[in-house]
Write an enzyme that holds these catalytic residues in place. Structure first.
Site, PDB file in Angstrom:
ATOM      1  CG  HIS A  86      -1.949  -1.077   1.141  1.00 47.36           C
ATOM      2  ND1 HIS A  86      -2.439  -1.824   2.254  1.00 47.36           N
ATOM      3  CD2 HIS A  86      -2.807  -1.485  -0.067  1.00 47.36           C
ATOM      4  CE1 HIS A  86      -3.282  -2.745   1.738  1.00 47.36           C
ATOM      5  NE2 HIS A  86      -3.501  -2.519   0.463  1.00 47.36           N
ATOM      6  CD  GLU A  89      -1.233   0.287   4.535  1.00 48.26           C
ATOM      7  OE1 GLU A  89      -0.620  -0.581   4.776  1.00 48.26           O
ATOM      8  OE2 GLU A  89      -2.478   0.614   4.256  1.00 48.26           O
ATOM      9  CG  HIS A 192       0.457  -4.026   5.227  1.00 51.87           C
ATOM     10  ND1 HIS A 192      -0.613  -3.454   4.128  1.00 51.87           N
ATOM     11  CD2 HIS A 192       0.586  -4.981   4.633  1.00 51.87           C
ATOM     12  CE1 HIS A 192      -0.606  -4.606   3.174  1.00 51.87           C
ATOM     13  NE2 HIS A 192       0.141  -5.573   3.477  1.00 51.87           N
ATOM     14  CD  GLU A 278      -1.832  -3.819   9.252  1.00 54.41           C
ATOM     15  OE1 GLU A 278      -1.351  -2.675   8.999  1.00 54.41           O
ATOM     16  OE2 GLU A 278      -2.568  -4.552   8.313  1.00 54.41           O
TER      17      GLU A 278
HETATM   18 ZN   LIG Z   1      -1.823  -2.056   4.122  1.00 54.24          ZN
END
Ligand SMILES: [Zn+2]
Ligand SMILES: *[C@@H]1O[C@H](CO)[C@@H](O)[C@H](O)[C@H]1NC(C)=O
Ligand SMILES: *[C@@H]1O[C@H](CO)[C@@H](O)[C@H](O)[C@H]1NC(C)=O
Ligand SMILES: *[C@@H]1O[C@H](CO)[C@@H](O)[C@H](O)[C@H]1NC(C)=O
Ligand SMILES: *[C@@H]1O[C@H](CO)[C@@H](O)[C@H](O)[C@H]1NC(C)=O
Length: 418
Positions: A86, A89, A192, A278
């Protein structure tokens, strides 16, 4: 180059190869230059290549670190890290650059890192979505730059085991799929932002499995390892507007189902155990926070790579000692959606926690059940176990021949089609 770097180079005098990377964001050109520099300065243990290009024509760079960086060697497992799929990110993208620096500069000076590099081939992709990165800017909760240049979410773009994915496969996705096919990857993580948690497969599922894989114990172990070696992930950081995650881990599907995610694709179709990390509540935080993110994640990033040496590895041979490609190697009662098979030189790698396991090996219609004890390994060596299966030599040879023929044919097709 900022002033800290200038001073660092100056202080290091004659051999300024240890110049530390600054904690600023690096645009696509700067990342490329950095990777080329690293590759030049540490050419014996690094290999730099692009696995394809983005919609806008940016290269998808991968730096490989290992004792034999440009080729697979029997018994050396393939590990990968992918960041910035992404585009907005971005913490993982910078962490990858610092990790690279840490690994190459520790070779020969740190025994454990040297062993790790000698025994593992580590593939690092700082950005899977360089176009999205270019479109994004410092912003915590927005989505500008998340998608690729064609407007697709790359983490929804992979073939899915549970639902048909009608979206056209994007160039970035295709490049990663081909890359996964081209190497015997065993362990992976993708990075992410927008939460602080280690999320493990499945990301999608059905009523029957509720998102739980046959390797739940392994995935829970891997996610827990990342979270507990991290400065605070294991505490269950609650980001604004998010639920908190006990122990800093979650099953992906039970958090929220994702169709077409990359970690499920790796696990189901790539025989590669991937989890999703994350890293930060804020997707694109201020530059001043980057050094803290590096120190919070550094130990986790290193310790996670070591986990590729848990479990068991080896080869499958016929009784005459010929390696058998494409033999099914599965633990009984732990069946993968697509059975895990040996690679072109008869190797298999399974991540398993210590215990006694019954393996079911099959090739050419012959099956072999064998129980193997997997011990707790602390020395960067998986339990090594070769299986011998009584397939007739001729059928093993013909398997090998069919395989070789198929490889040749596909090479010809690729040559014709490109
Ligand atoms: Zn992501
Ligand atoms: C590579 O080596 C050159 C010359 O010694 C040095 O100026 C540069 O900072 C080094 N770069 C990296 C990334 O190690
Ligand atoms: C890594 O491999 C190199 C080349 O074989 C060897 O010289 C070095 O001693 C090894 N390092 C460790 C820590 O095993
Ligand atoms: C072993 O695997 C083969 C091929 O997948 C299968 O046909 C067979 O039933 C399995 N045997 C056991 C005991 O699970
Ligand atoms: C292998 O299989 C063949 C035929 O199925 C059998 O005759 C032979 O005894 C087996 N060999 C071994 C070593 O088990």
């Amino acid at each position: 180059m900022n002033w800290q770097v200038v001073i660092c180079c100056f202080l290091l005098g004659v051999t300024p190869v240890l110049c530390t990377l600054d904690f600023n964001y690096h645009n696509n050109k700067a990342v490329e230059n950095y990777l080329k520099d690293i590759n030049n300065n540490y050419s014996s243990i690094t290999y730099l290549h692009s696995i394809g290009s983005s919609v806008a024509g940016n290269q998808l760079w991968v730096l490989v670190i290992g004792l034999y960086p440009s080729q697979h060697m029997i018994g050396i497992p393939e590990m990968k890290y992918v960041a910035n799929m992404h585009g907005n990110e971005v913490v993982g993208r910078e962490l990858m650059l610092h990790l690279i620096e840490y690994l190459v500069t520790s070779y020969k000076t740190d025994v454990v890192i040297s062993q790790l590099i000698n025994n593992t081939r580590i593939h690092i992709m700082p950005s899977m979505n360089p176009d999205g990165f270019e479109a994004s800017a410092v912003d915590c909760y927005g989505i500008v730059g998340r998608l690729n240049k064609n407007g697709y979410d790359l983490n929804r773009n992979f073939p899915d085991a549970f639902n048909l994915n009608p979206d056209p496969i994007q160039p970035e996705t295709k490049a990663v799929m081909d890359w996964i096919k081209s190497e015997t990857f065993v362990l992976s993580a993708n990075f992410h932002g927008g939460a602080v948690v280690a999320s493990y497969p499945y990301d999608n599922g059905n009523a029957e499995n509720n998102g739980i894989t046959p390797d739940e114990d392994v995935f829970k172990y891997l996610a827990t390892l990342y979270a507990t070696k991290h400065a605070n992930m294991y505490q269950g950081i609650q980001c604004p507007g998010m639920n908190s995650f006990p122990a800093g881990i979650t099953n992906g599907y039970q958090w929220y189902p994702v169709r077409g995610g990359m970690q499920d694709y790796n696990y189901v179709y790539g025989q590669c155990y991937e989890i999703t990390i994350e890293l930060s509540c804020c997707k694109y935080p201020d530059e001043s926070t980057l050094s803290q993110f590096w120190s919070d994640n550094k130990v986790s990033l290193i310790e996670y790579i070591k986990q590729i040496h848990m479990g068991i590895k080896g080869r499958v041979f016929d009784l005459e000692g010929n390696p058998i490609p494409n033999a099914i190697v599965e633990v009984k009662d732990r069946k993968h959606i697509q059975p895990y098979t040996t690679n072109s030189i008869g190797e298999y790698y399974h991540l398993l926690t210590p215990g006694s396991y019954t393996f079911n090996i099959s090739a050419a219609g012959v099956s072999l059940l064998q129980t193997v004890d997997i011990t707790n390994n602390k020395n960067l060596y998986a339990t090594k176990y070769d299986f011998s299966i009584n397939v007739s030599a001729s059928s093993a040879n013909s398997l090998l021949q069919v395989y070789t023929l198929l490889s040749i044919l596909s090479t010809i097709l690729v040559l014709l089609c490109t």
